[in-house]
Design an enzyme around this catalytic site. Structure first.
Site, PDB file in Angstrom:
ATOM      1  N   SER A 135       0.827  -1.215   0.000  1.00 12.83           N
ATOM      2  CA  SER A 135       0.000   0.000   0.000  1.00 12.83           C
ATOM      3  C   SER A 135       0.855   1.257   0.000  1.00 12.83           C
ATOM      4  O   SER A 135       1.883   1.323   0.654  1.00 12.83           O
ATOM      5  CB  SER A 135      -0.917   0.003   1.222  1.00 12.83           C
ATOM      6  OG  SER A 135      -1.805   1.091   1.130  1.00 12.83           O
ATOM      7  N   GLY A 142      -7.048   8.195   8.039  1.00 13.15           N
ATOM      8  CA  GLY A 142      -8.149   8.987   7.479  1.00 13.15           C
ATOM      9  C   GLY A 142      -8.240   8.982   5.973  1.00 13.15           C
ATOM     10  O   GLY A 142      -9.141   9.605   5.400  1.00 13.15           O
ATOM     11  N   SER A 145      -7.635   3.709   4.194  1.00  9.80           N
ATOM     12  CA  SER A 145      -6.800   2.514   3.971  1.00  9.80           C
ATOM     13  C   SER A 145      -7.606   1.239   4.164  1.00  9.80           C
ATOM     14  O   SER A 145      -7.396   0.251   3.457  1.00  9.80           O
ATOM     15  CB  SER A 145      -5.583   2.516   4.894  1.00  9.80           C
ATOM     16  OG  SER A 145      -5.960   2.243   6.234  1.00  9.80           O
ATOM     17  N   GLU A 194     -15.428  -3.967   5.307  1.00  5.86           N
ATOM     18  CA  GLU A 194     -15.340  -2.665   5.984  1.00  5.86           C
ATOM     19  C   GLU A 194     -16.164  -2.684   7.289  1.00  5.86           C
ATOM     20  O   GLU A 194     -15.780  -2.072   8.293  1.00  5.86           O
ATOM     21  CB  GLU A 194     -15.840  -1.592   5.001  1.00  5.86           C
ATOM     22  CG  GLU A 194     -15.742  -0.161   5.463  1.00  5.86           C
ATOM     23  CD  GLU A 194     -14.367   0.486   5.395  1.00  5.86           C
ATOM     24  OE1 GLU A 194     -13.337  -0.206   5.539  1.00  5.86           O
ATOM     25  OE2 GLU A 194     -14.334   1.715   5.249  1.00  5.86           O
ATOM     26  N   ASP A 205     -16.612   5.089   1.979  1.00  9.47           N
ATOM     27  CA  ASP A 205     -15.191   4.866   1.658  1.00  9.47           C
ATOM     28  C   ASP A 205     -15.027   3.746   0.638  1.00  9.47           C
ATOM     29  O   ASP A 205     -14.291   3.884  -0.338  1.00  9.47           O
ATOM     30  CB  ASP A 205     -14.394   4.526   2.934  1.00  9.47           C
ATOM     31  CG  ASP A 205     -14.262   5.710   3.879  1.00  9.47           C
ATOM     32  OD1 ASP A 205     -14.810   6.777   3.562  1.00  9.47           O
ATOM     33  OD2 ASP A 205     -13.618   5.563   4.936  1.00  9.47           O
TER      34      ASP A 205
HETATM   35  N1  LIG Z   1      -2.581  -2.544   3.833  1.00  8.41           N
HETATM   36  C1  LIG Z   1      -3.182  -3.039   4.914  1.00  8.41           C
HETATM   37  N2  LIG Z   1      -2.799  -4.229   5.433  1.00  8.41           N
HETATM   38  C2  LIG Z   1      -3.431  -4.742   6.509  1.00  8.41           C
HETATM   39  N3  LIG Z   1      -4.423  -4.139   7.188  1.00  8.41           N
HETATM   40  C3  LIG Z   1      -4.830  -2.949   6.727  1.00  8.41           C
HETATM   41  C4  LIG Z   1      -4.231  -2.349   5.577  1.00  8.41           C
HETATM   42  N4  LIG Z   1      -4.849  -1.165   5.385  1.00  8.41           N
HETATM   43  C5  LIG Z   1      -5.780  -1.037   6.354  1.00  8.41           C
HETATM   44  N5  LIG Z   1      -5.771  -2.102   7.164  1.00  8.41           N
HETATM   45  C6  LIG Z   1      -6.636  -2.339   8.349  1.00  8.41           C
HETATM   46  O1  LIG Z   1      -7.461  -1.201   8.495  1.00  8.41           O
HETATM   47  C7  LIG Z   1      -7.190  -0.536   9.751  1.00  8.41           C
HETATM   48  C8  LIG Z   1      -7.250   0.979   9.556  1.00  8.41           C
HETATM   49  O2  LIG Z   1      -8.568   1.307   9.286  1.00  8.41           O
HETATM   50  P1  LIG Z   1      -9.258   2.615   9.822  1.00  8.41           P
HETATM   51  O3  LIG Z   1     -10.612   2.604   9.265  1.00  8.41           O
HETATM   52  O4  LIG Z   1      -9.096   2.728  11.309  1.00  8.41           O
HETATM   53  O5  LIG Z   1      -8.363   3.806   9.174  1.00  8.41           O
HETATM   54  P2  LIG Z   1      -8.396   4.370   7.682  1.00  8.41           P
HETATM   55  O6  LIG Z   1      -9.307   3.529   6.846  1.00  8.41           O
HETATM   56  O7  LIG Z   1      -7.004   4.533   7.229  1.00  8.41           O
HETATM   57  O8  LIG Z   1      -9.034   5.825   7.891  1.00  8.41           O
HETATM   58  P3  LIG Z   1     -10.569   6.314   7.618  1.00  8.41           P
HETATM   59  O9  LIG Z   1     -11.453   5.162   7.930  1.00  8.41           O
HETATM   60  O10 LIG Z   1     -10.763   7.445   8.593  1.00  8.41           O
HETATM   61  O11 LIG Z   1     -10.570   6.774   6.220  1.00  8.41           O
HETATM   62  C9  LIG Z   1      -5.811  -1.014  10.137  1.00  8.41           C
HETATM   63  O12 LIG Z   1      -5.676  -0.953  11.540  1.00  8.41           O
HETATM   64  C10 LIG Z   1      -5.802  -2.454   9.622  1.00  8.41           C
HETATM   65  O13 LIG Z   1      -6.467  -3.318  10.516  1.00  8.41           O
HETATM   66  C1  LIG Z   2     -15.962   8.638   9.683  1.00  8.28           C
HETATM   67  C2  LIG Z   2     -16.555   8.064   8.392  1.00  8.28           C
HETATM   68  O1  LIG Z   2     -17.729   8.843   8.086  1.00  8.28           O
HETATM   69  C3  LIG Z   2     -15.618   8.222   7.220  1.00  8.28           C
HETATM   70  C4  LIG Z   2     -14.271   7.602   7.428  1.00  8.28           C
HETATM   71  O2  LIG Z   2     -13.503   7.834   6.272  1.00  8.28           O
HETATM   72  C5  LIG Z   2     -16.937   6.623   8.612  1.00  8.28           C
HETATM   73  C6  LIG Z   2     -17.867   6.044   7.553  1.00  8.28           C
HETATM   74  O3  LIG Z   2     -18.573   6.792   6.861  1.00  8.28           O
HETATM   75  O4  LIG Z   2     -17.900   4.796   7.458  1.00  8.28           O
HETATM   76 MG   LIG Z   3     -11.318   3.165   7.387  1.00 12.20          MG
END
Ligand SMILES: Nc1ncnc2c1ncn2[C@@H]1O[C@H](COP(=O)(O)OP(=O)(O)OP(=O)(O)O)[C@@H](O)[C@H]1O
Ligand SMILES: C[C@@](O)(CCO)CC(=O)[O-]
Ligand SMILES: [Mg+2]
Length: 385
Positions: A135, A142, A145, A194, A205
């Site tokens: 990745s 945020g 990912s 998700e 997302d």
């Molecule tokens: N490349 C990856 N490899 C393994 N696990 C991953 C990877 N990318 C994301 N994850 C999983 O997703 C979690 C992060 O998700 P989270 O929804 O908390 O943050 P985000 O998706 O980066 O931000 P947001 O949801 O605010 O956009 C990580 O802790 C892990 O469990």
């Molecule tokens: C915080 C949030 O609104 C966006 C995270 O990128 C969560 C979601 O919509 O699933």
């Molecule tokens: Mg997320």
């Protein structure tokens, strides 16, 4: 056969959190990707009934589950590539048991949510095989990912299972695109993954990661926005780790403590997102129109940030970014779930290059990391070898 699928991260221009409670939000794909590669392993290559393997290249961690163990926990492996059924509490408990005994370093314990989503998606859709994930995205910051992980994995799995097919070239020699119905199926599976990671996601997302472009999203309905002028953002990663599931739960708890006040906050965010989506679609042909459009976008972002503070998802690191960029008359807001992670700064078309360099240098002096992204590009793409 090897299949590779890549899915983009995203920024949210307006409406995070409120979108979970029924308000509109605006999001766009960015040109940072998560790529999942799959190779099917014939049963017996590992000397037994096969295994499910995961190699997380960026963290240097590999995981392996013998199929006999997966079958004992979850029943048959693979063969469910049609419309998904959600992961039941019993299946989730069985998945959690499969994680026992895997060596996840304490400092990376947050990976267990991603591993659970992987095991659910993989063992539902496909038989023995090996997945490698890389990745470009900061994880848990945020930029979506978790969604990019679930979309790229679902895209690769469903392609390998023959449930979706490539519809045409993407203009890029290496990568090909899926048709709309196939994207719908991938998106439904990714949403199930998700849910394991976010708890109660809105679906914005995974939808923007699957379909790409810039979208308005409300109650599961997606509208494509035609952004006639580029929207340029500087992204600052505060490097403060956070977890979307916990932040979502915090906002929901606040909403149940103060239902009327929070309903008004969500309603105000809805109006901001609706207005922002019409401003994004305005065509601006001269300098005055460009500046007017960007001033409106900036004001709406500033108002949304105030309401995110009301929801309790800002953070001192985010406030430092806001104060720093304001010194240069630039407006910022958190993006994604907040609590740390990334902040967007609108960079006006006519702003001097030197100003942007100065602001980035000052932000980096606080230990933050700044970078620019292309906004509104392609969604899921696939490559077969
Ligand atoms: N490349 C990856 N490899 C393994 N696990 C991953 C990877 N990318 C994301 N994850 C999983 O997703 C979690 C992060 O998700 P989270 O929804 O908390 O943050 P985000 O998706 O980066 O931000 P947001 O949801 O605010 O956009 C990580 O802790 C892990 O469990
Ligand atoms: C915080 C949030 O609104 C966006 C995270 O990128 C969560 C979601 O919509 O699933
Ligand atoms: Mg997320």
């Amino acid at each position: 056969m090897e299949v590779r699928a890549r899915a983009p991260g995203k920024i949210i221009l307006a409406g995070e959190h409120a979108v979970v409670h029924g308000s509109a939000a605006v999001a766009a794909a960015i040109d940072l990707y998560t790529t999942s590669s799959l190779r099917l392993l014939p049963a017996g290559e590992d000397g037994g009934a096969g295994a499910v393997e995961l190699d997380l290249r960026d963290s240097g961690l590999t995981f392996s589950w013998p199929c006999s163990r997966v079958r004992a926990a979850l029943g048959e492996v693979g063969g469910k590539a049609g419309a998904p059924t959600p992961c039941s509490p019993d299946e989730l408990a069985a998945v959690a048991k499969l994680l026992e005994g895997q060596e996840i370093p304490e400092a990376k314990i947050w990976l267990s949510a991603g591993l659970s989503a992987f095991l659910f998606l993989y063992t539902s859709i496909l038989g023995p095989g090996k997945a490698v994930v890389t990745s470009d995205l900061p994880i848990g910051a945020g930029l979506g990912s978790s969604a990019a992980f679930c979309v790229s994995m679902s895209g690769a799995l469903l392609t390998a299972a023959g449930a979706v097919g490539v519809a045409g070239g993407s203009g890029d020699e290496e990568w090909e695109l899926f048709g709309k119905d196939d994207l719908e199926l991938v998106n439904q599976w990714a949403f199930q993954g998700e849910k394991i990671i976010h708890g109660k996601p809105s679906g914005i997302d995974n939808s923007v990661s699957t379909f790409g472009s810039m979208i308005k999203f409300k109650k599961g309905e997606l509208t494509n926005l035609k952004s006639r002028n580029p929207v340029k953002m500087l992204i600052t990663d505060t490097r403060v780790g956070r977890n979307t599931k916990a932040l979502l739960a915090g906002v929901s708890e606040r909403a149940s403590r103060h239902p009327d006040a929070m309903a008004s906050v969500f309603n105000a965010v809805n109006s901001i997102s609706e207005e922002l989506s019409s401003v994004v679609e305005l065509a601006a042909e001269d300098e005055i129109a460009i500046t007017t459009r960007e001033d409106k976008l900036a004001e709406l972002m500033e108002m949304n940030q105030g309401l995110l503070q009301c929801m309790g998802v800002s953070h001192s690191s985010i406030e430092t970014v806001l104060r720093t960029t304001l010194k240069y008359s630039l407006v910022s807001k958190l993006t994604g779930a907040g609590g740390g992670g990334c902040v967007l700064t609108l960079t006006p078309t006519l702003s001097a290059h030197t100003v942007l360099e100065k602001v980035a240098t000052e932000l980096e002096s606080h230990g933050f990391r700044c970078f620019k992204v292309e906004v509104g590009g392609r969604g899921l793409q696939v490559c077969r070898a």
